[in-house]
Scaffold this motif. Structure first.
Motif, PDB file in Angstrom:
ATOM      1  N   ALA A 241       0.836  -1.200   0.000  1.00  0.00           N
ATOM      2  CA  ALA A 241       0.000   0.000   0.000  1.00  0.00           C
ATOM      3  C   ALA A 241       0.873   1.254   0.000  1.00  0.00           C
ATOM      4  CB  ALA A 241      -0.936  -0.001   1.200  1.00  0.00           C
ATOM      5  N   TYR A 242       1.950   1.206   0.760  1.00  0.00           N
ATOM      6  CA  TYR A 242       2.897   2.332   0.799  1.00  0.00           C
ATOM      7  C   TYR A 242       3.535   2.540  -0.572  1.00  0.00           C
ATOM      8  CZ  TYR A 242       7.190   4.918   1.814  1.00  0.00           C
ATOM      9  OH  TYR A 242       8.210   5.835   1.791  1.00  0.00           O
ATOM     10  N   MET A 243       3.998   1.458  -1.205  1.00  0.00           N
ATOM     11  CA  MET A 243       4.628   1.567  -2.514  1.00  0.00           C
ATOM     12  C   MET A 243       3.631   2.047  -3.559  1.00  0.00           C
ATOM     13  SD  MET A 243       7.694   0.855  -1.892  1.00  0.00           S
ATOM     14  CE  MET A 243       8.372   0.793  -3.548  1.00  0.00           C
ATOM     15  N   ASN A 244       2.409   1.581  -3.456  1.00  0.00           N
ATOM     16  CA  ASN A 244       1.360   2.016  -4.380  1.00  0.00           C
ATOM     17  C   ASN A 244       1.173   3.526  -4.298  1.00  0.00           C
ATOM     18  OD1 ASN A 244      -0.908   1.140  -6.226  1.00  0.00           O
ATOM     19  ND2 ASN A 244      -2.102   2.179  -4.650  1.00  0.00           N
ATOM     20  N   GLN A 245       1.184   4.044  -3.089  1.00  0.00           N
ATOM     21  CA  GLN A 245       1.040   5.490  -2.894  1.00  0.00           C
ATOM     22  C   GLN A 245       2.234   6.242  -3.476  1.00  0.00           C
ATOM     23  OE1 GLN A 245       0.972   6.639   1.222  1.00  0.00           O
ATOM     24  NE2 GLN A 245       0.109   8.655   0.810  1.00  0.00           N
ATOM     25  N   GLN A 246       3.421   5.677  -3.317  1.00  0.00           N
ATOM     26  CA  GLN A 246       4.630   6.336  -3.811  1.00  0.00           C
ATOM     27  C   GLN A 246       4.629   6.462  -5.334  1.00  0.00           C
ATOM     28  OE1 GLN A 246       7.080   7.722  -1.715  1.00  0.00           O
ATOM     29  NE2 GLN A 246       5.418   7.252  -0.302  1.00  0.00           N
ATOM     30  N   LEU A 247       3.981   5.522  -6.005  1.00  0.00           N
ATOM     31  CA  LEU A 247       3.962   5.514  -7.470  1.00  0.00           C
ATOM     32  C   LEU A 247       2.722   6.187  -8.053  1.00  0.00           C
ATOM     33  CD1 LEU A 247       5.413   1.952  -7.991  1.00  0.00           C
ATOM     34  CD2 LEU A 247       6.419   4.072  -8.877  1.00  0.00           C
ATOM     35  N   ALA A 248       1.956   6.844  -7.213  1.00  0.00           N
ATOM     36  CA  ALA A 248       0.726   7.484  -7.683  1.00  0.00           C
ATOM     37  C   ALA A 248       1.002   8.659  -8.614  1.00  0.00           C
ATOM     38  CB  ALA A 248      -0.107   7.952  -6.494  1.00  0.00           C
ATOM     39  N   ALA A 249       2.125   9.344  -8.405  1.00  0.00           N
ATOM     40  CA  ALA A 249       2.374  10.586  -9.146  1.00  0.00           C
ATOM     41  C   ALA A 249       3.555  10.491 -10.110  1.00  0.00           C
ATOM     42  CB  ALA A 249       2.604  11.726  -8.162  1.00  0.00           C
ATOM     43  N   SER A 250       4.165   9.317 -10.249  1.00  0.00           N
ATOM     44  CA  SER A 250       5.321   9.197 -11.133  1.00  0.00           C
ATOM     45  C   SER A 250       5.364   7.818 -11.775  1.00  0.00           C
ATOM     46  CB  SER A 250       6.627   9.455 -10.376  1.00  0.00           C
ATOM     47  OG  SER A 250       6.805   8.505  -9.345  1.00  0.00           O
ATOM     48  N   SER A 251       6.061   7.729 -12.885  1.00  0.00           N
ATOM     49  CA  SER A 251       6.154   6.460 -13.608  1.00  0.00           C
ATOM     50  C   SER A 251       7.065   5.465 -12.906  1.00  0.00           C
ATOM     51  CB  SER A 251       6.674   6.707 -15.030  1.00  0.00           C
ATOM     52  OG  SER A 251       5.783   7.518 -15.766  1.00  0.00           O
ATOM     53  N   PHE A 252       8.112   5.992 -12.247  1.00  0.00           N
ATOM     54  CA  PHE A 252       9.109   5.135 -11.607  1.00  0.00           C
ATOM     55  C   PHE A 252       9.422   5.660 -10.209  1.00  0.00           C
ATOM     56  CE2 PHE A 252       9.994   5.105 -16.237  1.00  0.00           C
ATOM     57  CZ  PHE A 252       9.659   3.786 -16.497  1.00  0.00           C
ATOM     58  N   LEU A 253      10.193   4.923  -9.464  1.00  0.00           N
ATOM     59  CA  LEU A 253      10.479   5.289  -8.080  1.00  0.00           C
ATOM     60  C   LEU A 253      11.226   6.615  -7.957  1.00  0.00           C
ATOM     61  CD1 LEU A 253      11.457   1.792  -6.640  1.00  0.00           C
ATOM     62  CD2 LEU A 253       9.392   3.110  -6.131  1.00  0.00           C
ATOM     63  N   MET A 254      12.068   6.903  -8.960  1.00  0.00           N
ATOM     64  CA  MET A 254      12.861   8.133  -8.918  1.00  0.00           C
ATOM     65  C   MET A 254      12.269   9.225  -9.805  1.00  0.00           C
ATOM     66  SD  MET A 254      15.516   7.500  -6.875  1.00  0.00           S
ATOM     67  CE  MET A 254      16.796   8.653  -7.381  1.00  0.00           C
ATOM     68  N   GLY A 255      11.018   9.084 -10.157  1.00  0.00           N
ATOM     69  CA  GLY A 255      10.386  10.077 -11.011  1.00  0.00           C
ATOM     70  C   GLY A 255      10.055   9.495 -12.364  1.00  0.00           C
ATOM     71  N   GLU A 256      10.555  10.122 -13.427  1.00  0.00           N
ATOM     72  CA  GLU A 256      10.279   9.631 -14.779  1.00  0.00           C
ATOM     73  C   GLU A 256      11.454   8.882 -15.381  1.00  0.00           C
ATOM     74  OE1 GLU A 256       7.147   9.729 -15.951  1.00  0.00           O
ATOM     75  OE2 GLU A 256       6.836  10.519 -13.927  1.00  0.00           O
ATOM     76  N   GLN A 257      12.515   8.685 -14.588  1.00  0.00           N
ATOM     77  CA  GLN A 257      13.688   7.968 -15.072  1.00  0.00           C
ATOM     78  C   GLN A 257      13.729   6.558 -14.485  1.00  0.00           C
ATOM     79  OE1 GLN A 257      16.280   8.696 -17.301  1.00  0.00           O
ATOM     80  NE2 GLN A 257      16.736   6.528 -16.893  1.00  0.00           N
ATOM     81  N   PHE A 258      13.763   5.553 -15.352  1.00  0.00           N
ATOM     82  CA  PHE A 258      13.921   4.166 -14.907  1.00  0.00           C
ATOM     83  C   PHE A 258      15.305   3.973 -14.311  1.00  0.00           C
ATOM     84  CE2 PHE A 258      15.408  -0.162 -15.732  1.00  0.00           C
ATOM     85  CZ  PHE A 258      14.374  -0.923 -15.218  1.00  0.00           C
ATOM     86  N   THR A 259      15.358   3.314 -13.141  1.00  0.00           N
ATOM     87  CA  THR A 259      16.632   3.015 -12.498  1.00  0.00           C
ATOM     88  C   THR A 259      16.667   1.550 -12.069  1.00  0.00           C
ATOM     89  OG1 THR A 259      15.916   3.501 -10.219  1.00  0.00           O
ATOM     90  CG2 THR A 259      16.698   5.383 -11.553  1.00  0.00           C
TER      91      THR A 259
END
Length: 203
Positions: free
Chosen positions: A134-152
């Motif tokens: 649930a926490y991770m789902n919330q973190q990805l609500a506003a961006s494509s990837f964990l660091m924003g729009e850049q895949f890492t």
């Protein structure tokens, strides 16, 4: 370089990172139950702890621990932006995500794979996983990837760990952003190549 891996294990994240970075490598499958290599050799001669990934460098040195292996791979091709530059705040954020995925997701999943885990303890594990997901789902609500729009490389690791939900019959339906993330990452050519190499496409 040589990557020692086991099908669908956390070493898949390193497999993905190597393809994403465009690095030359050989892949050596490991039977984790028997602790043997394809030819029958004892894998514990490679890693005494008997787990993957192990990345063997051209000079013969070996790296273990998925977070370290992923960062090493990313640093070989900084132009791919698989990891921010060392010493920057974004790099520490990446390290933070790698540590979180390792300790709060990967290690929480682990008892579900262990044959001797008591059945009455498994609901406790699943509830803990639900909280983290649930926490991770919330973190990805506003961006494509964990660091924003850049895949890492952190996204590669998260993708692999989330794949285990299907193996464990853990329903991801409540987590729409995680489901979208899985589809987005799973469609990447480097990810597809790694999945195909491990015989995981369509599974």
């Amino acid at each position: 370089m040589k990557l020692y891996y086991s099908r669908g294990a956390c070493s898949l994240a390193a497999h993905i990172a190597l393809y994403e970075a465009g690095l030359a490598f050989r892949a050596e499958p490991v039977d984790l139950k028997a602790k043997t290599l394809a030819g029958g050799a004892d894998f514990r001669q490679v890693n005494p702890l008997g787990y993957v990934p192990v990345l063997e460098l051209d000079g013969g040195e070996r790296l273990t621990e998925v977070g370290v292996v992923l960062q090493y791979i990313a640093d070989q091709k900084p132009e791919t932006s698989l990891a921010p530059p060392a010493g920057t705040m974004p790099r520490y954020r990446l390290m933070q995500w790698l540590a979180f995925i390792s300790s709060e997701l990967h290690k929480t999943f682990s008892p579900l794979f262990a044959p001797h885990t008591p059945e009455d303890y498994k609901p406790v594990i699943r509830e803990r996983l639900a909280q983290r997901l649930a926490y991770m789902n919330q973190q990805l609500a506003a961006s494509s990837f964990l660091m924003g729009e850049q895949f890492t490389v952190a996204d590669a690791y998260l993708f692999v760990v989330l794949n285990w939900a299907g193996v464990m019959n853990l329903d991801l339906t409540p987590y729409a952003h995680l489901q979208s993330f899985q589809k987005r990452v799973g469609a990447r050519p480097g990810v597809q190549r790694a999945l195909q190499a491990e015989g995981l496409l369509g599974s």
